[in-house]
Scaffold this motif. Structure first.
Motif, PDB file in Angstrom:
ATOM      1  N   LEU A 331       0.845  -1.195   0.000  1.00 22.37           N
ATOM      2  CA  LEU A 331       0.000   0.000   0.000  1.00 22.37           C
ATOM      3  C   LEU A 331       0.881   1.246   0.000  1.00 22.37           C
ATOM      4  N   GLY A 332       0.348   2.340  -0.555  1.00 17.61           N
ATOM      5  CA  GLY A 332       1.072   3.603  -0.521  1.00 17.61           C
ATOM      6  C   GLY A 332       2.424   3.507  -1.187  1.00 17.61           C
ATOM      7  N   GLN A 333       3.457   3.942  -0.498  1.00 24.04           N
ATOM      8  CA  GLN A 333       4.811   3.954  -1.053  1.00 24.04           C
ATOM      9  C   GLN A 333       5.356   2.554  -1.319  1.00 24.04           C
ATOM     10  N   LEU A 334       4.692   1.527  -0.792  1.00 24.95           N
ATOM     11  CA  LEU A 334       5.137   0.149  -0.987  1.00 24.95           C
ATOM     12  C   LEU A 334       4.301  -0.599  -2.024  1.00 24.95           C
ATOM     13  N   LYS A 335       3.442   0.096  -2.734  1.00 27.97           N
ATOM     14  CA  LYS A 335       2.596  -0.547  -3.733  1.00 27.97           C
ATOM     15  C   LYS A 335       3.467  -1.193  -4.814  1.00 27.97           C
ATOM     16  N   GLY A 336       3.176  -2.448  -5.106  1.00 28.97           N
ATOM     17  CA  GLY A 336       3.926  -3.185  -6.114  1.00 28.97           C
ATOM     18  C   GLY A 336       5.254  -3.727  -5.640  1.00 28.97           C
ATOM     19  N   LYS A 337       5.582  -3.499  -4.342  1.00 25.82           N
ATOM     20  CA  LYS A 337       6.895  -3.893  -3.818  1.00 25.82           C
ATOM     21  C   LYS A 337       6.830  -4.895  -2.676  1.00 25.82           C
ATOM     22  N   LEU A 338       5.614  -5.237  -2.236  1.00 24.91           N
ATOM     23  CA  LEU A 338       5.463  -6.165  -1.121  1.00 24.91           C
ATOM     24  C   LEU A 338       4.432  -7.232  -1.452  1.00 24.91           C
ATOM     25  N   LEU A 339       4.607  -8.389  -0.847  1.00 19.95           N
ATOM     26  CA  LEU A 339       3.539  -9.367  -0.709  1.00 19.95           C
ATOM     27  C   LEU A 339       3.168  -9.382   0.769  1.00 19.95           C
ATOM     28  N   ARG A 340       1.877  -9.311   1.054  1.00 14.80           N
ATOM     29  CA  ARG A 340       1.437  -9.376   2.449  1.00 14.80           C
ATOM     30  C   ARG A 340       0.625 -10.660   2.619  1.00 14.80           C
ATOM     31  N   LEU A 341       1.149 -11.550   3.443  1.00 16.32           N
ATOM     32  CA  LEU A 341       0.563 -12.872   3.635  1.00 16.32           C
ATOM     33  C   LEU A 341      -0.260 -12.868   4.922  1.00 16.32           C
ATOM     34  N   GLY A 342      -1.567 -13.047   4.793  1.00 21.74           N
ATOM     35  CA  GLY A 342      -2.435 -13.035   5.965  1.00 21.74           C
ATOM     36  C   GLY A 342      -2.513 -14.405   6.618  1.00 21.74           C
ATOM     37  N   HIS A 343      -2.422 -14.433   7.948  1.00 19.77           N
ATOM     38  CA  HIS A 343      -2.564 -15.687   8.692  1.00 19.77           C
ATOM     39  C   HIS A 343      -3.338 -15.417   9.976  1.00 19.77           C
ATOM     40  N   MET A 344      -4.525 -14.842   9.790  1.00 23.11           N
ATOM     41  CA  MET A 344      -5.357 -14.486  10.940  1.00 23.11           C
ATOM     42  C   MET A 344      -6.740 -15.111  10.817  1.00 23.11           C
ATOM     43  N   GLY A 345      -7.422 -15.171  11.951  1.00 23.69           N
ATOM     44  CA  GLY A 345      -8.803 -15.617  11.932  1.00 23.69           C
ATOM     45  C   GLY A 345      -8.953 -17.086  11.602  1.00 23.69           C
ATOM     46  N   TYR A 346      -9.780 -17.377  10.598  1.00 19.52           N
ATOM     47  CA  TYR A 346     -10.123 -18.746  10.238  1.00 19.52           C
ATOM     48  C   TYR A 346      -9.006 -19.370   9.401  1.00 19.52           C
ATOM     49  N   THR A 347      -7.855 -19.565  10.050  1.00 22.01           N
ATOM     50  CA  THR A 347      -6.651 -20.074   9.387  1.00 22.01           C
ATOM     51  C   THR A 347      -5.990 -21.096  10.293  1.00 22.01           C
ATOM     52  N   ASP A 348      -5.541 -22.201   9.710  1.00 22.85           N
ATOM     53  CA  ASP A 348      -4.795 -23.181  10.496  1.00 22.85           C
ATOM     54  C   ASP A 348      -3.518 -23.566   9.753  1.00 22.85           C
ATOM     55  N   ALA A 349      -2.781 -24.528  10.308  1.00 26.61           N
ATOM     56  CA  ALA A 349      -1.483 -24.895   9.748  1.00 26.61           C
ATOM     57  C   ALA A 349      -1.593 -25.380   8.304  1.00 26.61           C
ATOM     58  N   SER A 350      -2.638 -26.127   7.978  1.00 24.96           N
ATOM     59  CA  SER A 350      -2.765 -26.638   6.612  1.00 24.96           C
ATOM     60  C   SER A 350      -2.990 -25.516   5.605  1.00 24.96           C
ATOM     61  N   ASP A 351      -3.637 -24.439   6.039  1.00 25.93           N
ATOM     62  CA  ASP A 351      -3.816 -23.282   5.155  1.00 25.93           C
ATOM     63  C   ASP A 351      -2.471 -22.638   4.817  1.00 25.93           C
ATOM     64  N   ILE A 352      -1.591 -22.578   5.808  1.00 25.61           N
ATOM     65  CA  ILE A 352      -0.253 -22.021   5.577  1.00 25.61           C
ATOM     66  C   ILE A 352       0.510 -22.886   4.575  1.00 25.61           C
ATOM     67  N   LEU A 353       0.394 -24.206   4.705  1.00 23.83           N
ATOM     68  CA  LEU A 353       1.096 -25.109   3.791  1.00 23.83           C
ATOM     69  C   LEU A 353       0.572 -24.960   2.365  1.00 23.83           C
ATOM     70  N   LYS A 354      -0.730 -24.842   2.209  1.00 25.13           N
ATOM     71  CA  LYS A 354      -1.299 -24.641   0.873  1.00 25.13           C
ATOM     72  C   LYS A 354      -0.825 -23.317   0.284  1.00 25.13           C
ATOM     73  N   MET A 355      -0.786 -22.273   1.114  1.00 24.73           N
ATOM     74  CA  MET A 355      -0.331 -20.971   0.629  1.00 24.73           C
ATOM     75  C   MET A 355       1.093 -21.066   0.094  1.00 24.73           C
ATOM     76  N   PHE A 356       1.991 -21.757   0.823  1.00 29.84           N
ATOM     77  CA  PHE A 356       3.374 -21.858   0.373  1.00 29.84           C
ATOM     78  C   PHE A 356       3.510 -22.717  -0.873  1.00 29.84           C
ATOM     79  N   ALA A 357       2.734 -23.786  -0.964  1.00 33.80           N
ATOM     80  CA  ALA A 357       2.790 -24.621  -2.163  1.00 33.80           C
ATOM     81  C   ALA A 357       2.391 -23.803  -3.393  1.00 33.80           C
TER      82      ALA A 357
END
Length: 389
Positions: A331-357
């Motif tokens: 966002l803002g000055q970092l637009k196009g320069k970051l990936l922001r990976l969400g791991h909050m709320g309705y998220t468990d370990a298997s969701d993290i593994l799928k995201m990385f795959a």
């Protein structure tokens, strides 16, 4: 083929659990729930009582039919006006957001700024308060969603409570996911939204105030008709909001609070989010990518990854289209320069593994030299080696 399939690994909004969806649907049972009858009165009372838990407070919690931004504006317009001075701790895009709200109201702002990805030094707040005795309130973002950095709210609260100023915390992307103890730390106002670690669809905001904050609010004439907190204070004891509530989202919030209680309460939620953070950071390192903030200030709700060797937004677009996984961008000055990976709320370990795959596949497709499985393996290893997960 799967045009509606999407796995949200965003810094908000998040996936909504089936339990919450069902609770919301009950609002539309025939006949439609009447928000002025006794049934909804009891639901609202139960919901706002249950919601005290998420703020770690005994103060009443007020429900707004609006977004998290509205709760921030509400906190400001109920405290200060054009003749007043406030301090804003700005460490990223949402610190600037607070500043824009203040400028719109016409409040005089003293900004304590840091480089994006860093956090506020509480001693700078102390100096600013000492040199500006007219300051009526100090505003700070707990989790700066644009960077994934956590401000030292407890330490800032210790500084502010030595003065007459009211301490206001933007907890939109931190509540439930990151330790925040309103009463114990001495925070005066906490504002949040439902679409992040609370696991709700967008459209509901929550705000709670200490007695110190109420003293200031009662002395101030709020220029807003809809966001006048004195009206909410008057109506809550009888189970009403002053204006039309979102019945479905109130029912959803009650179920979210029940789910948190069933999972072991707030301490269990803090622990779960901390594990997801560490799994994510381990996976990012294993892929040879650079983390945007250092470990000691990293948020348990999202992780920002430096991605300035190609357009991050185009990369995210392809990941969304081809693999049906949505991740956040800068966002803002970092637009196009970051990936922001969400791991909050309705998220468990298997969701993290799928995201990385999915992330690894997309990296290889874009010609980035990473080892397939490296991120997944590192995240798995962290989970297996840390029984507290």
């Amino acid at each position: 083929m799967f045009s509606e399939k999407m796995d949200l690994r965003l810094p908000g909004p998040v996936q909504v659990p089936r339990e919450i969806q069902r609770a919301m649907l009950r609002s539309f049972d025939h006949p439609m729930m009447d928000y002025r009858n006794e049934e909804f009165q009891e639901i609202l009372k139960e919901t706002t009582d249950a919601a005290k838990m998420i703020f770690q407070t005994q103060n009443p919690v007020y429900v707004l039919t609006s977004s998290g931004a509205s709760a921030l504006e509400t906190s400001m317009v109920n405290l200060v006006g054009p003749s007043d001075t406030i301090i804003i701790c700005s460490v990223g895009y949402f610190g600037e957001y607070l500043t824009e709200i203040a400028e719109h109201i016409g409040v005089k702002v003293i900004k304590i700024e840091t480089e994006w990805g860093k956090i506020v030094n509480p001693e700078d707040v102390r100096k600013a308060l000492k040199n500006n005795s007219e300051v009526k309130a100090v505003f700070a973002t707990h989790c700066e969603t644009s960077t994934g950095a956590i401000n030292p709210i407890k330490e800032i609260a210790n500084v502010v409570k030595e003065t007459e100023a009211v301490f206001v915390v933007d907890a939109v992307s931190s509540i439930v996911g990151t330790p925040l103890y309103m009463d114990e730390w001495g925070i005066d106002i906490v504002a949040t939204g439902g679409q992040k670690a609370l696991m709700l669809p967008p459209g509901i905001a929550l705000i709670t105030l200490s007695e110190k904050a109420w003293t200031a609010v009662e002395k101030h004439k709020c220029p807003s008709y809809y966001f006048d907190l004195k009206k909410y204070k008057k109506w809550l004891p009888i189970g009403h909001t002053p204006y039309t509530p979102n019945i479905a989202l109130v029912n959803g919030l009650l179920e979210a609070c029940r789910m948190i209680e069933r999972s072991g309460g707030m301490e269990a939620e803090y622990k779960r989010h901390a594990c997801l953070k560490e799994m994510t950071r381990a996976g990012v390192r294993a892929l040879g990518l650079k983390l945007f903030v250092e470990d000691s200030i990293a948020s348990p709700t999202l992780t920002s990854v430096v991605f300035d060797f190609m357009d991050a937004d185009q990369f995210r677009k392809k990941m969304r289209e081809d693999l049906h996984v949505a991740i956040g961008g800068g966002l803002g000055q970092l637009k196009g320069k970051l990936l922001r990976l969400g791991h909050m709320g309705y998220t468990d370990a298997s969701d993290i593994l799928k995201m990385f795959a999915s992330l690894e596949l997309n990296l290889v497709r874009h010609g980035v030299n990473v080892q397939l499985g490296a991120g997944v393996s590192a995240a798995q290893k962290y989970w297996l080696e840390n029984p507290w997960c």
